[in-house]
Structures are given as structure tokens and as C-alpha cells.
Design a protein around this motif. Sequence first.
Motif, PDB file in Angstrom:
ATOM      1  N   PRO A 181       0.543  -1.164   0.157  1.00  0.00           N
ATOM      2  CA  PRO A 181       0.089  -0.085   0.099  1.00  0.00           C
ATOM      3  C   PRO A 181       0.990   1.658   0.575  1.00  0.00           C
ATOM      4  O   PRO A 181       2.055   0.660   0.524  1.00  0.00           O
ATOM      5  N   TYR A 182      -0.025   1.802  -0.744  1.00  0.00           N
ATOM      6  CA  TYR A 182       0.964   3.714   0.112  1.00  0.00           C
ATOM      7  C   TYR A 182       1.101   3.974   1.200  1.00  0.00           C
ATOM      8  O   TYR A 182       0.405   4.175   1.591  1.00  0.00           O
ATOM      9  N   LYS A 183       2.496   4.697   1.153  1.00  0.00           N
ATOM     10  CA  LYS A 183       2.151   5.353   2.501  1.00  0.00           C
ATOM     11  C   LYS A 183       1.734   6.400   2.907  1.00  0.00           C
ATOM     12  O   LYS A 183       1.368   7.261   4.057  1.00  0.00           O
ATOM     13  N   ASN A 184       1.879   7.396   1.838  1.00  0.00           N
ATOM     14  CA  ASN A 184       1.614   8.160   1.449  1.00  0.00           C
ATOM     15  C   ASN A 184      -0.437   8.201   1.218  1.00  0.00           C
ATOM     16  O   ASN A 184      -1.227   7.685   0.877  1.00  0.00           O
ATOM     17  N   GLU A 185      -1.282   9.166   2.610  1.00  0.00           N
ATOM     18  CA  GLU A 185      -2.427   8.774   2.882  1.00  0.00           C
ATOM     19  C   GLU A 185      -3.094   8.877   1.244  1.00  0.00           C
ATOM     20  O   GLU A 185      -4.443   8.440   1.270  1.00  0.00           O
ATOM     21  N   VAL A 186      -2.645  10.036   0.989  1.00  0.00           N
ATOM     22  CA  VAL A 186      -3.459  10.325  -0.451  1.00  0.00           C
ATOM     23  C   VAL A 186      -3.613   9.751  -1.195  1.00  0.00           C
ATOM     24  O   VAL A 186      -4.538   9.215  -1.755  1.00  0.00           O
ATOM     25  N   LEU A 187      -2.174   9.339  -1.414  1.00  0.00           N
ATOM     26  CA  LEU A 187      -2.198   8.446  -2.999  1.00  0.00           C
ATOM     27  C   LEU A 187      -3.083   6.917  -2.399  1.00  0.00           C
ATOM     28  O   LEU A 187      -3.756   6.745  -3.362  1.00  0.00           O
ATOM     29  N   GLU A 188      -3.335   6.463  -0.727  1.00  0.00           N
ATOM     30  CA  GLU A 188      -3.154   5.052  -0.490  1.00  0.00           C
ATOM     31  C   GLU A 188      -4.770   5.636  -0.704  1.00  0.00           C
ATOM     32  O   GLU A 188      -5.586   4.456  -1.381  1.00  0.00           O
ATOM     33  N   ASN A 189      -5.766   6.654  -0.426  1.00  0.00           N
ATOM     34  CA  ASN A 189      -7.035   6.717  -0.525  1.00  0.00           C
ATOM     35  C   ASN A 189      -7.963   6.597  -1.658  1.00  0.00           C
ATOM     36  O   ASN A 189      -8.738   6.460  -1.923  1.00  0.00           O
ATOM     37  N   LEU A 190      -6.588   7.262  -2.697  1.00  0.00           N
ATOM     38  CA  LEU A 190      -7.179   7.299  -4.071  1.00  0.00           C
ATOM     39  C   LEU A 190      -7.346   5.849  -4.443  1.00  0.00           C
ATOM     40  O   LEU A 190      -7.932   4.830  -5.830  1.00  0.00           O
ATOM     41  N   ARG A 191      -6.492   5.007  -4.395  1.00  0.00           N
ATOM     42  CA  ARG A 191      -5.846   3.295  -4.345  1.00  0.00           C
ATOM     43  C   ARG A 191      -7.147   2.296  -4.018  1.00  0.00           C
ATOM     44  O   ARG A 191      -7.811   1.950  -4.854  1.00  0.00           O
ATOM     45  N   LEU A 192      -7.272   2.712  -2.600  1.00  0.00           N
ATOM     46  CA  LEU A 192      -8.476   1.990  -1.985  1.00  0.00           C
ATOM     47  C   LEU A 192     -10.309   2.137  -3.267  1.00  0.00           C
ATOM     48  O   LEU A 192     -10.568   1.492  -3.039  1.00  0.00           O
ATOM     49  N   LYS A 193     -10.483   3.569  -3.960  1.00  0.00           N
ATOM     50  CA  LYS A 193     -11.835   4.109  -4.078  1.00  0.00           C
ATOM     51  C   LYS A 193     -11.723   3.513  -4.991  1.00  0.00           C
ATOM     52  O   LYS A 193     -12.725   3.190  -6.428  1.00  0.00           O
ATOM     53  N   ALA A 194     -10.681   2.783  -6.098  1.00  0.00           N
ATOM     54  CA  ALA A 194     -10.081   3.039  -7.806  1.00  0.00           C
ATOM     55  C   ALA A 194     -10.639   1.304  -7.094  1.00  0.00           C
ATOM     56  O   ALA A 194     -10.413   0.900  -8.353  1.00  0.00           O
ATOM     57  N   ILE A 195     -10.577   0.721  -6.049  1.00  0.00           N
ATOM     58  CA  ILE A 195     -10.671  -1.081  -6.027  1.00  0.00           C
ATOM     59  C   ILE A 195     -11.573  -1.395  -7.386  1.00  0.00           C
ATOM     60  O   ILE A 195     -11.813  -2.480  -8.282  1.00  0.00           O
ATOM     61  N   THR A 196     -13.309  -0.575  -7.022  1.00  0.00           N
ATOM     62  CA  THR A 196     -13.879  -1.309  -8.068  1.00  0.00           C
ATOM     63  C   THR A 196     -14.513   0.296  -8.765  1.00  0.00           C
ATOM     64  O   THR A 196     -15.740  -0.827 -10.135  1.00  0.00           O
ATOM     65  N   SER A 197     -13.506   0.036  -8.936  1.00  0.00           N
ATOM     66  CA  SER A 197     -13.255   1.983 -10.752  1.00  0.00           C
ATOM     67  C   SER A 197     -12.649   1.535 -11.233  1.00  0.00           C
ATOM     68  O   SER A 197     -11.659   2.475 -11.294  1.00  0.00           O
ATOM     69  N   PRO A 198     -11.212   0.134 -10.972  1.00  0.00           N
ATOM     70  CA  PRO A 198     -10.355   0.482 -11.487  1.00  0.00           C
ATOM     71  C   PRO A 198      -9.446   1.648 -12.779  1.00  0.00           C
ATOM     72  O   PRO A 198     -10.263   1.299 -14.276  1.00  0.00           O
ATOM     73  N   TRP A 199      -8.568   1.734 -12.778  1.00  0.00           N
ATOM     74  CA  TRP A 199      -8.143   2.640 -13.915  1.00  0.00           C
ATOM     75  C   TRP A 199      -6.315   2.114 -13.974  1.00  0.00           C
ATOM     76  O   TRP A 199      -5.394   3.176 -13.105  1.00  0.00           O
ATOM     77  N   PHE A 200      -5.827   1.456 -14.569  1.00  0.00           N
ATOM     78  CA  PHE A 200      -4.735   1.139 -14.930  1.00  0.00           C
ATOM     79  C   PHE A 200      -3.893   0.812 -15.781  1.00  0.00           C
ATOM     80  O   PHE A 200      -5.231   0.049 -16.334  1.00  0.00           O
ATOM     81  N   THR A 201      -2.158   0.707 -15.994  1.00  0.00           N
ATOM     82  CA  THR A 201      -1.658   0.242 -17.121  1.00  0.00           C
ATOM     83  C   THR A 201      -1.242  -0.380 -17.244  1.00  0.00           C
ATOM     84  O   THR A 201      -0.221  -0.201 -15.733  1.00  0.00           O
ATOM     85  N   ILE A 202      -0.626  -1.684 -18.068  1.00  0.00           N
ATOM     86  CA  ILE A 202       0.549  -2.762 -17.359  1.00  0.00           C
ATOM     87  C   ILE A 202       1.128  -3.423 -18.659  1.00  0.00           C
ATOM     88  O   ILE A 202      -0.051  -3.211 -19.907  1.00  0.00           O
ATOM     89  N   SER A 203       1.782  -2.320 -19.327  1.00  0.00           N
ATOM     90  CA  SER A 203       2.891  -2.599 -20.541  1.00  0.00           C
ATOM     91  C   SER A 203       4.383  -3.154 -20.443  1.00  0.00           C
ATOM     92  O   SER A 203       4.895  -4.031 -19.253  1.00  0.00           O
ATOM     93  N   MET A 204       4.438  -4.598 -21.250  1.00  0.00           N
ATOM     94  CA  MET A 204       5.578  -5.133 -20.712  1.00  0.00           C
ATOM     95  C   MET A 204       5.894  -5.997 -22.515  1.00  0.00           C
ATOM     96  O   MET A 204       5.414  -5.562 -23.668  1.00  0.00           O
TER      97      MET A 204
END
Length: 1026
Positions: free
Chosen positions: A207-230
Motif C-alpha cells: 500500500p502507499y505510505k502517502n495517505e492521499v495516494l492510498e485513499n485514491l487507490r482504495l477508492k479505485a478498487i471497484t472502478s480500476p484504472w491502470f496500465t501494464i506494459s511489457m
Amino acid sequence: MKTLRNMHFPSGFQFFCLSCLSLQIVWCSDQVLLLNPPEETLPVHLLNILYSCHAPSTVLLDLVVTSETGTVSKFLLGEWSCVPSDPVIKTVRLTLPDWLVYQADGVVPDSHWVLSCILRASLRYDGFGDAEQLVTARDVALLQPKPFFSRPIKRHQLCFAWSEQMLQLTQRFLHKCCPLEQETIDLLPTIFASTGETFGITKTLNPYKNEVLENLRLKAITSPWFTISMWLFVTRHCKGRLCGVLHHIDPHNSYATPSLFLTHSGQLHVQISGPHQESSAFLSTFAMPLNNWCQLSLTLQGRTVTVSMMCIGDKKRTAVSTDHVLRHAAMFDDTEGYFVIGGGKYVQGVEGFFGPVTFYRNRASPHSLSEVIIPDVIKSVNLTGWLQTCQDFAFEMIVKISSFSLEAKQEEESETSFDAFHEWIVKERLASGLQCEETSSHRRLVVKLAKLLVFKHGGRRVSLPALGRALYSFSLNKLGRAKDISVFSKILPLLLQAGCLADNRALHVSSVLYSSGLGVQKQPIRAWRLALLAAQRDDRLALLHLGHLHHWGGHGFPSDPDLAYAYYANIAKQTTLDRQNPTPQQTFVEAVHLNDDETLNLQTNENHHIFQWLKLQARRGAAEAEQAVARMLYWGQKGLSPNIPEAVKHYRRGAEQLKDPVSMYDYGIVLLQGHGVQKDVQKGVWFLKKAMEQSFVPAFNALAWYYEQYEQNYQQAVQLWEKADFLESPDAAFNLGVMYSQGLYPEKPANQYVAYKYYYKSAIRGHIQGGVFLADIWTTGIPGFVERRPSEAVLWAKWAAEHNGYLGSVLRRALDSYFRNDMFSSLLLYMVAAESGYAPAQFNVAYLCEQNPGSFLSPASAAHCMWRYYNLTIQSQDPETHAFIKMGDLLYEGLGGRQKDLLSSAQMYKLAALRNNPQGWYNLGLLAEENYKLPLSVLSELGLSELFFAEKNLLLNALYSRCRDSNNTDSFVPCSLALFSVFLQPYGKDYGAAIKVFTAVAVVAAPAILVLVLGALRRRILSYNS
């Protein structure tokens, strides 16, 4: 302290002001108004507030602060009474909290990032509590919070405590910066060679140590937005239904979002999980090309999944993509479970190479397909260039072989033996050719070798791998006739050509030469490329080499325990299988150090007098000798080549004739498995029972295995394993772990944690497969029971991998070459094992270069070799003490153009002394005699810190005394003489001449005195005996 000031105005003037300020103000009504609120947060501000009420009430002034974490905080700034009267304007000294207006400095506390700040004034009536409906009037003002570095620094008027002053001097406040949080994660920054098996790279995210980023990450669990590039280089499409590219495993061991696989047709299979165990999957509309670097990107935005691919051709790029809309919501928690790049526990991986893998958390990739930049690591390795050159070279050899085959069938010539050709090559001194990348004029030798093989086989076409094997053998044979180190540069082109013709051993040996830089120019990137090619084809030693490379880092490669484990786990698994299926190509791994004369003298062979003596004792009925002969023949120990049928004969004689429980157990095992003898289960069980009757612990375990495998009598099996485990059997502990893991333990459910404890117990007892299973658990962990321990997992997998019989075969051939005085072959073979991270081989390479028998190396090459491999040796888990001494000498002498480093030299000698090595104590004394002040840290670790300020003689006396008392017979005399010299030093100035005369007389008279003393002792002993 807040200061309040009341201001009263005449009623006419007051009415005029009120009319101008607000059309909503009514004479003598409930009202409150902020007349001059500040636009931003200021340290001090005089705020005017207009208010009036129709009955006694309270005016409240408070501040509402909202941070990026989503929290809302309220702060009371002022409170006073209101009585019915004309409207009143009160001036309040507005003092906001220090953390909101000043920079943090150790006294002023740090704060979260503030989103909004609202100043609020309200009129409330007493007697009704704090309910919201009792507020009859309110006014608010929005204050703009200042960024941290735009805030002023508070000038404190108080004297601070010492602790607060020290806190202000720390780096935290002197160099204030935003907390580092990686929103873009490099899951794999380099290249991984995937064999297409169940071995991949395991990664977890925190988890993020920054509470702001961690709060955004938790909110995005049910509405994810990410990219994986390989980046991916596929050499073969999936042989099965699905092969792992990248998949996510949740704590319940199920596939989670996202999971990406490759099908047998080359299409991508994408799986996304949703709430309530829902899951969707779809196929890409495009297929992955072979032997080409492509960038894959998977982006999830809400319910829309986009899979795109950009491939790099010769001179152009090809980009395609697929969009898919999910029928359900997606769920994605990137901190749950773990990610796997390539193969894992539940799926095989893609055959090929993985390039850099990047994960963009809570956002999409900022780069479009047209903006994709090829990573530098892919450019530098240049796999496509190598493979294309090898393809051209192989095609040329196919044409040549076809031509020779036709020529051989037309001509009526006798076959020419390979040995005759070999002699002819030596006489003609043919050039060995250059690398297969170069022109065909440098390929004469391989062409002539191809012609020889074709004619030898009567015109039949020779396969390219057969040609590669012949070229590899010819290259190594040249070492036996070498006279100087230039032989390595001469055989390197032949090895590269053999590697192009699919000989993995040649690829690995070429990699070793480029990595070591001994006799050739050191080229780490080229060495890495060759190791990747060999490892991708499942070469055991290449896998071991890459595991070591990424475990310790070096050559510019980062240390990555997860990547190192992927390689080590592969060869560790093969090691467990190889030990169950021994072959003549495998040899027991023995840690033989070339400076250990005692161990060297025990090495033997089939014709050696030690082995013949053991066989004689075995024939005379010595059970221990029979066991030793059988074990040496079965595993290829002590210099013998493996001979399983012959070993079985000795097992049988010890079991049937000598009734030896050890031999009965070993013979029962080979009968059960059919190794070197026809399989006979019942006979094997009979011998195992006889061994168990004599309380031989391994027999308990073997019989339990029989009941479990053949009769499925788990109750009986568990009883025997429990008895054997009580007697500390490593096999029993491992098998009990398997029973708990698979839920086969009678009347007990499956329990992975209990299984883990048994695996740990078996590994501690030395069970190789137990170590492999333990490492497998530590690389992922058991949620709620066992934390993930990737660093420890690597060590266990490395330990298991270094028991591989093919590594043992290389070590045996190196030692045999050493005994034959074939130093170049011995050096190269030891280097092959040394570059794989095997510490005894690293030591032996350095020792060979140090001894340099026959001056087969130049002084510069020997110094370079010693520096590299003694340095590698001291970094191992259990280094040879002699390596500390020699590394200290090298640092002291400053060989190879290096400056002397007495501090590091003292550190090396200290490490040797801590292992009670007398040479370490002695060398520290020599440093002190040269007036080098030994550091306090060194003396403290040696337990001599009280001598740091003492006279030099006291320190020398302590060092040489410990040297003398180290229980080493060879060191007693020199250490005693050094101690005696220290004793004489105080008298040196006054009695120098007398001491010199005394020393000369002592040297001359010493032999005679020694004879007299020995005679006296002998007479005394004889008198006692009489």
C-alpha cells in the motif's frame, strides 16, 4: 492569545453601512457577516465580524479544513455572547494553527496536503445543544491554503529544549521534500529468459505510505484504472492450452485481475475478475509474432479493457489493438496476493524472453503506441541481431553439408576417422576462425569439420547440432596442448560457432570467458546475452549463472532476489529430479579446495590403491568398506565415475551376505526404483523390513513411502513417518509435510501452515526437496501465517541448485585435469562453475592463479584472476579463510595498478582472525609493526578495544599471543618467535650488539641443542617405560 475589540457606531451611520454591505440585512434580525475575510491562510489577520440577535445567543468562529486523505477537521477560533441590540462589528485577531500557515521545523508539526480551508461564523442559541437546526445565521469564506514551500518560517520567541533543536538539524527538516511514492512500478527492469516451464518472477506491491495516494487507490478498487506494459520476445507459441504471460493470484489462490495468457495460436487470452466471483475472458483479435520484440499494453478503465501490441520489424513498426467492454464491474486490488511474470504454480510460462515490465498504478500509460521507445537494455543485448546472424550461418552450413553429402556419394573414397582429421588439423595449424558474426573466410575450419563428418558417415547428412557438438569438443581439446593464455582467445570463435549450431554448453562457456575477461576482452553485455540464450534453452549451468548474477548484482545489473529465484528455482527443481534419476553424466557435488591436501589425498579412481584397498576390505567382509565402495560407484564420489550396475552388486553383497542394514536399505531402494537392476517391489520391501528390524531410521521412511504410494495405506505410512521424524529423519519430515499439504493425513484437513513447518524442519535437516518446497512458500507467503521472504527463498533455492549432478560433473573434470597437470582445462572448467556462483570453484580458480604452476599465466593475468575470484569468494555465505588472507595481501600490495588500501587490508585480516586463523593475527601484527594504527572498529571486533591507546608493544604482544594460541601446530613456532621479538624490542637500543651476537650463536647452536633436548627426552621416556 486572541484579542477582541468592540466597536460601536451611531445608529444612522450603522444603518448606512449595513445597507451598503448587504441587501439581505434586516434591522434587529439574527445575522452574522464576515466583513473582511483573508483570501489565503495568513499567520495573523484582523477580521471584522458584523452580528446581531433578537435574543441572547452565542457567536462561533471556526475553521473547517479538508485534506487529500478525505478527512475533515474543525477548529474553534473564537466564541462570544450576543445580546439583543443594534448590529455590532467586532474585530477578532484571527490566528490560524501553525501547521496550516508555517513550514514544519520540528516545533511546528508537519501536516497533510490541504485541499480546502473554510472560515465559518455562525449564530447559535443556548439550551439546545449543538444540533444543526439551532443555527439561525451563518456566513462562510473560502481561504486558499499555501503550498508548503510558499509558507513563511515561524520565528519562535521561546528557548527550545535540546531535543527539539537536534530535531531541527535532521535531514528531514533541512531538506524537506515530498515523500517518494512510486506510482510507476518497474516490475521487471531487465530481460528474463523463460524456458516455458512453471518458473516465473513473483512480485508483490505494498500500500502507499502517502495517505492521499492510498485513499485514491482504495477508492479505485471497484472502478480500476491502470496500465501494464511489457516487452515480449516469443520463440514458440504455447504447446498447451494456455501459457502464462502475466497473471495475478489472489489470497485464495484464484486468478484475479488482470491475467494475461498466450494460446497455441499466438492470440492473447485476457481474464478480468469482478465482484461476487464474476469473471470475464476474451481473446485478442491479433496474434503474437515469433522471434520479434513486441510491446504489449493492457489498460483497464472502468469496464473497458484495451489490449494493444506494437512490434519492431526490420525497418518498420506494426501496431494493433483490441477493445472489450466487460458485462460486469471490474475488481482490482494490486496489494492483494501476488503477480507472476511468466510461468507459476498453476500454469506454464511462455517460451522466449521477457523485457522490461512496467505497471502504472491508478493511471494509464502516458505514451501512445506511436511514441514507444525501445528500452536500452533490449538494444544493448541485440538478441534479434545474434539470432539473425546465426540463422544465416546455419543456412550456409546446411548448403555446405548438402554439397558434401552429394560429393561423398559420388566419390568412392574410404571413410576418414575423426582422430586422423584431428591430427591433420594440428599439423596444418589451421586458423580456428572468428566469431560466427564475421565473414565466411573465417569459417574454413567448421566447413572442413562438416566435410569430415559427412564423409565419415558415408555421405549421410549431418545435423547441425551434431556439428556443433563436434566443434565444441574440438575447442576443448585444444586446451590440453595450450602453452599460454592466448588459447582462450583462439577457442572463443569456435565456441561461438558451436553455440550458433545449438550447442548450449558452448554458449555458456563463451559467456564465462567474456564475463571473466581472462585471455579475452571483458564484455559483460555479450556475456549476459550468451547466458540468456543458453538459459532459455534450459541449460542448467547457464540458469545457475544467471541466478548468481541477479542475486548479487554486478556488471551494472541490479540485485533482484525475485528474478534470481526464478532461475534458481528452475535448476533446483531439476536437481531433485536428477537425483531421482541418476545418469553417468552426473557426479556427486563435492566441495574440494585445492589447498586442502588431506581431501586431495583421498581422491581416487578405479585403479587407485585406496579404492583397491576398499574393495579388498569389502571382500573380506567389512560392511563399512562395502558401503563406501557402493556409494562411491553409485554417486560418482571421490574421483570415481558413476557406475550404477556395479554399485548395485556391492549393495546386494552387503545386504545378502553381510546382513548390513545400510546395504539392505540401499539395495531395497534400488529394487523399488529399478536403478541398475530389474525392478522388484516385493523383494525391495523385504529388504527394507529387514533393515527396519535393525532400527535403521531411513528404512522406516522408505517403508512408509511404499505404504503411501503402492497400498494407499495412509494410516500405516503416517505412523512410520512419525516414528522416523521423532528420530530426526529429514525424509520423514518432508513426507509428513506433503501429507498435510495435500490433505492426506488421516482424519485431519489440509493445512498448509503445518506443512510449511514440516518442510522447514526437513530443510534444516538437509533435505534438498524440503529446501525447494520451503523456498517456494517463502517466495509467495501464506496469507495470515507466513510472510513473504524473497531473500531467504533465494538462499534455499541456491543451496538446492548447487547439489546438481551436472555441476558435480564439471567440478570432477576440473579436478581430474588438475591432477593431470592440464592447467588450462582445469582453469576453464573451474571458471565455468565459479561464474555460476559456486564458492569452492571461485576459490580454486583464484588458488590456481595464485600458484600459477609452470607459469602458465602471465603475472598480469594471474593478478587479475586472483583479484576477481578471491573477491568473489569472500562474498559467499561461508568463505574459505585463506581467501581473506590473500585478499588482504592483494589490498596491501596494491597489485594491478591499484593503490595500497591498508584499511581494507586490515579488515580482511580481521575477518580471518575472527575465524581463529593464525595468519590473520600474524598479519595484523605486521601491520602494527609498520606503525599502521589499527582502527578502533577492528580492535573492538577482536575484543582488543582497550589497546587502542596503549603502547605498540602491548598490542603486538596481544596479537602474537593469540596467533600462538590458535591451536595450529604449524603456526606455533613463527608466532612464538614474533612474540619473542616483541619481548626483546625494549632492550634493542641498549643491548643491540649483544642481542645480535646471541641470535647468531643461537642459530648456529640450535640444531645441536635440539638433538640434545630430544635425546634427553628420549632417555626420560625410555626410563619411564623400563
